[in-house]
Design a protein around this motif. Structure first.
Motif, PDB file in Angstrom:
ATOM      1  N   PHE A  26      10.235  -5.212   0.067  1.00 41.58           N
ATOM      2  CA  PHE A  26      11.194  -6.258  -0.314  1.00 41.58           C
ATOM      3  C   PHE A  26      11.422  -6.280  -1.821  1.00 41.58           C
ATOM      4  O   PHE A  26      12.369  -6.912  -2.296  1.00 41.58           O
ATOM      5  N   GLY A  27      10.568  -5.615  -2.563  1.00 42.81           N
ATOM      6  CA  GLY A  27      10.764  -5.399  -3.991  1.00 42.81           C
ATOM      7  C   GLY A  27      11.063  -6.649  -4.787  1.00 42.81           C
ATOM      8  O   GLY A  27      10.338  -7.635  -4.712  1.00 42.81           O
ATOM      9  N   ASP A  28      12.177  -6.601  -5.550  1.00 37.01           N
ATOM     10  CA  ASP A  28      12.494  -7.718  -6.446  1.00 37.01           C
ATOM     11  C   ASP A  28      13.009  -8.956  -5.721  1.00 37.01           C
ATOM     12  O   ASP A  28      13.297  -9.968  -6.350  1.00 37.01           O
ATOM     13  N   ARG A  29      13.081  -8.905  -4.406  1.00 41.47           N
ATOM     14  CA  ARG A  29      13.428 -10.098  -3.624  1.00 41.47           C
ATOM     15  C   ARG A  29      12.218 -11.023  -3.453  1.00 41.47           C
ATOM     16  O   ARG A  29      12.375 -12.168  -3.051  1.00 41.47           O
ATOM     17  N   VAL A  30      11.017 -10.501  -3.705  1.00 40.27           N
ATOM     18  CA  VAL A  30       9.784 -11.267  -3.519  1.00 40.27           C
ATOM     19  C   VAL A  30       9.635 -12.279  -4.650  1.00 40.27           C
ATOM     20  O   VAL A  30       9.722 -11.941  -5.833  1.00 40.27           O
ATOM     21  N   ARG A  31       9.433 -13.539  -4.272  1.00 46.18           N
ATOM     22  CA  ARG A  31       9.240 -14.615  -5.244  1.00 46.18           C
ATOM     23  C   ARG A  31       7.787 -15.077  -5.330  1.00 46.18           C
ATOM     24  O   ARG A  31       7.339 -15.528  -6.367  1.00 46.18           O
ATOM     25  N   ALA A  32       7.043 -14.960  -4.216  1.00 49.04           N
ATOM     26  CA  ALA A  32       5.638 -15.371  -4.203  1.00 49.04           C
ATOM     27  C   ALA A  32       4.946 -14.701  -3.025  1.00 49.04           C
ATOM     28  O   ALA A  32       5.561 -14.438  -1.992  1.00 49.04           O
ATOM     29  N   VAL A  33       3.653 -14.443  -3.205  1.00 47.16           N
ATOM     30  CA  VAL A  33       2.831 -13.832  -2.167  1.00 47.16           C
ATOM     31  C   VAL A  33       1.528 -14.610  -2.075  1.00 47.16           C
ATOM     32  O   VAL A  33       0.886 -14.875  -3.095  1.00 47.16           O
ATOM     33  N   SER A  34       1.149 -14.970  -0.858  1.00 50.24           N
ATOM     34  CA  SER A  34      -0.090 -15.717  -0.654  1.00 50.24           C
ATOM     35  C   SER A  34      -1.304 -14.810  -0.813  1.00 50.24           C
ATOM     36  O   SER A  34      -1.189 -13.587  -0.924  1.00 50.24           O
ATOM     37  N   ALA A  35      -2.463 -15.440  -0.743  1.00 50.97           N
ATOM     38  CA  ALA A  35      -3.704 -14.691  -0.598  1.00 50.97           C
ATOM     39  C   ALA A  35      -3.672 -13.994   0.762  1.00 50.97           C
ATOM     40  O   ALA A  35      -2.829 -14.302   1.619  1.00 50.97           O
ATOM     41  N   VAL A  36      -4.582 -13.081   0.968  1.00 51.22           N
ATOM     42  CA  VAL A  36      -4.720 -12.386   2.252  1.00 51.22           C
ATOM     43  C   VAL A  36      -5.846 -13.053   3.025  1.00 51.22           C
ATOM     44  O   VAL A  36      -6.914 -13.328   2.473  1.00 51.22           O
ATOM     45  N   TYR A  37      -5.594 -13.294   4.304  1.00 52.30           N
ATOM     46  CA  TYR A  37      -6.560 -13.974   5.177  1.00 52.30           C
ATOM     47  C   TYR A  37      -6.923 -13.076   6.347  1.00 52.30           C
ATOM     48  O   TYR A  37      -6.095 -12.300   6.832  1.00 52.30           O
ATOM     49  N   SER A  38      -8.152 -13.220   6.804  1.00 51.72           N
ATOM     50  CA  SER A  38      -8.610 -12.560   8.016  1.00 51.72           C
ATOM     51  C   SER A  38      -8.593 -13.590   9.133  1.00 51.72           C
ATOM     52  O   SER A  38      -9.069 -14.715   8.956  1.00 51.72           O
ATOM     53  N   THR A  39      -8.027 -13.203  10.277  1.00 55.12           N
ATOM     54  CA  THR A  39      -7.917 -14.137  11.398  1.00 55.12           C
ATOM     55  C   THR A  39      -8.168 -13.410  12.713  1.00 55.12           C
ATOM     56  O   THR A  39      -7.854 -12.232  12.862  1.00 55.12           O
ATOM     57  N   ALA A  40      -8.723 -14.153  13.651  1.00 58.33           N
ATOM     58  CA  ALA A  40      -8.913 -13.607  14.996  1.00 58.33           C
ATOM     59  C   ALA A  40      -7.549 -13.419  15.636  1.00 58.33           C
ATOM     60  O   ALA A  40      -6.599 -14.135  15.315  1.00 58.33           O
ATOM     61  N   PRO A  41      -7.435 -12.465  16.561  1.00 53.21           N
ATOM     62  CA  PRO A  41      -6.151 -12.263  17.243  1.00 53.21           C
ATOM     63  C   PRO A  41      -5.762 -13.482  18.065  1.00 53.21           C
ATOM     64  O   PRO A  41      -6.615 -14.229  18.536  1.00 53.21           O
ATOM     65  N   TRP A  42      -4.466 -13.668  18.216  1.00 49.57           N
ATOM     66  CA  TRP A  42      -3.895 -14.811  18.924  1.00 49.57           C
ATOM     67  C   TRP A  42      -3.188 -14.284  20.159  1.00 49.57           C
ATOM     68  O   TRP A  42      -2.541 -13.249  20.111  1.00 49.57           O
TER      69      TRP A  42
END
Length: 178
Positions: A26-42
């Motif tokens: 998405f390159g320069d379209r990105v305005r913010a990125v969260s932290a990365v989380y580990s989660t169990a499958p849903w």
């Protein structure tokens, strides 16, 4: 112009690399990125844990369907195969929320299209979406059944075990590799 909240996840192959490919894609379209989380499958399909994050994007030339189209291109580039609903995947890019500017103010889009339902119909019940969304937009609001709710309130209403299952990692999608 539109703005969107993208929920991204991966539990096959180079999980972190797949998530980073979204930020790069998405390159320069990105305005913010969260932290990365580990989660169990849903969804009840046995599989490995996911890495999840949220990316906020905007672009004057994109409409809501364009975000989905670009997300699907990135999924294909990561080798995504859609054969088992809620199954393991190299990359999942969901458009959770989208708004278009009207008189200079963002107005949330609604869509009942089966390919792009907005707002995402299950986002309000998924801690793996809400937790990282709050990282990048603490005052975010999501419409549920026609009523706007602060995302923080939606998260608070979820089962404590659901919230506890979203574990922040040391990984980052931007800057120096972790």
């Amino acid at each position: 112009m539109s703005r969107a909240v993208l929920s991204i996840g991966s539990n096959l192959g180079d999980r972190l690399g797949h998530l980073r490919s979204v930020v790069d894609g998405f390159g320069d379209r990105v305005r913010a990125v969260s932290a990365v989380y580990s989660t169990a499958p849903w969804g009840g399909v046995a599989q490995d844990d996911f890495l999840n994050a949220v990316v906020l994007v905007d672009d004057p030339a994109f409409g809501c369907a364009d975000w989905l189209g670009r997300g699907r291109e990135l999924e294909r580039a990561a080798g995504r195969i859609r054969d088992v609903r809620w199954g393991a995947r190299t990359l999942d890019v969901d458009v959770v929320w989208c708004a278009e500017l009207c008189d200079g103010k963002p107005v949330a889009c609604r869509s009942a299209d089966p390919n792009l339902t907005l707002p995402h119909p299950r986002a309000s019940s998924r801690a793996f979406v809400l937790v990282p969304w709050l990282d990048v937009a603490p005052d975010a609001v999501l419409e549920v059944d026609g009523t706007p709710h602060p995302v923080a309130d939606l998260l608070e209403r979820l089962d404590p075990a659901e919230r506890a299952g979203v574990r922040r990692t040391e990984f980052a999608l931007t800057g120096a590799a972790s």
